[in-house]
Design a protein around this motif. Structure first.
Motif, PDB file in Angstrom:
ATOM      1  N   SER A 159      -1.712 -34.666   6.588  1.00  0.00           N
ATOM      2  CA  SER A 159      -2.313 -34.859   7.545  1.00  0.00           C
ATOM      3  C   SER A 159      -1.374 -35.693   8.669  1.00  0.00           C
ATOM      4  N   HIS A 214      -0.898 -35.438   1.102  1.00  0.00           N
ATOM      5  CA  HIS A 214      -1.988 -35.506  -0.097  1.00  0.00           C
ATOM      6  C   HIS A 214      -1.518 -34.296  -0.988  1.00  0.00           C
ATOM      7  N   ASN A 268      -1.730 -31.747  -3.723  1.00  0.00           N
ATOM      8  CA  ASN A 268      -2.780 -30.727  -3.901  1.00  0.00           C
ATOM      9  C   ASN A 268      -2.727 -29.927  -5.302  1.00  0.00           C
ATOM     10  N   ASN A 278      -5.308 -28.519  -7.381  1.00  0.00           N
ATOM     11  CA  ASN A 278      -5.673 -27.111  -6.904  1.00  0.00           C
ATOM     12  C   ASN A 278      -4.892 -25.889  -6.922  1.00  0.00           C
ATOM     13  N   SER A 285     -12.009 -25.644  -2.917  1.00  0.00           N
ATOM     14  CA  SER A 285     -11.622 -27.094  -3.248  1.00  0.00           C
ATOM     15  C   SER A 285     -10.591 -27.602  -2.291  1.00  0.00           C
ATOM     16  N   THR A 286      -9.699 -26.793  -1.866  1.00  0.00           N
ATOM     17  CA  THR A 286      -8.649 -27.430  -0.860  1.00  0.00           C
ATOM     18  C   THR A 286      -9.421 -27.323   0.206  1.00  0.00           C
ATOM     19  N   GLN A 346     -12.386 -28.523   0.708  1.00  0.00           N
ATOM     20  CA  GLN A 346     -13.150 -29.909   0.627  1.00  0.00           C
ATOM     21  C   GLN A 346     -12.214 -30.914   0.742  1.00  0.00           C
ATOM     22  N   SER A 347     -11.086 -30.961   0.459  1.00  0.00           N
ATOM     23  CA  SER A 347     -10.066 -31.953   0.792  1.00  0.00           C
ATOM     24  C   SER A 347      -9.737 -31.901   2.025  1.00  0.00           C
ATOM     25  N   ASP A 354     -12.487 -33.688   4.020  1.00  0.00           N
ATOM     26  CA  ASP A 354     -12.381 -35.172   3.784  1.00  0.00           C
ATOM     27  C   ASP A 354     -11.523 -35.829   4.712  1.00  0.00           C
TER      28      ASP A 354
END
Length: 119
Positions: free
Chosen positions: A28, A39, A41, A44, A54-55, A57-58, A61
């Motif tokens: 980020s 972050h 991962n 995943n 799923s990624t 969703q991360s 967020d």
């Protein structure tokens, strides 16, 4: 602007990971200061299925203004389209270079699953 970049490592000088759902890290990045947070991962990366969703969703967020990756699979593309967060394609560069290319308007927006190639 805040951008999420898929990465092979935990810093800006790592190579961009062209695999969205199975990227090793999500960085980020604040494009004004170039400050970033890495972050992990890895959960995943090892998923049998659903890694792209799923990624996504991360990524959601993290509330980015844009995403830079290699390409998006069909399910991840659909999720990202629904979020309204634009995704851009980069290949063969570091994460730092990818962010700079985005700022210089040198990246192509991903407008279909698989990047910008037909399935």
């Amino acid at each position: 602007m805040k951008v999420v970049v898929t990465s092979t490592g935990p810093d800006l000088d790592s190579q961009l990971d062209e695999r969205y759902g199975r990227a090793s890290y999500l960085l980020s990045v604040d494009t004004e200061s170039m400050e970033f947070a890495a972050h992990d991962n890895s959960a995943n990366m090892k998923a049998m299925q659903g890694a792209g969703v799923s990624t996504s969703q991360s990524v959601m967020d993290m509330e980015p203004d844009a995403v830079i990756t290699g390409s998006l699979g069909p399910k991840a593309f659909a999720v990202m389209q629904n979020t309204g967060i634009p995704s851009y394609s980069a290949k063969g560069v570091t994460c730092r270079e990818a962010v700079q290319m985005l700022l210089e308007d040198k990246l192509q927006r991903i407008d279909n699953a698989g990047g910008n190639k037909k399935w």
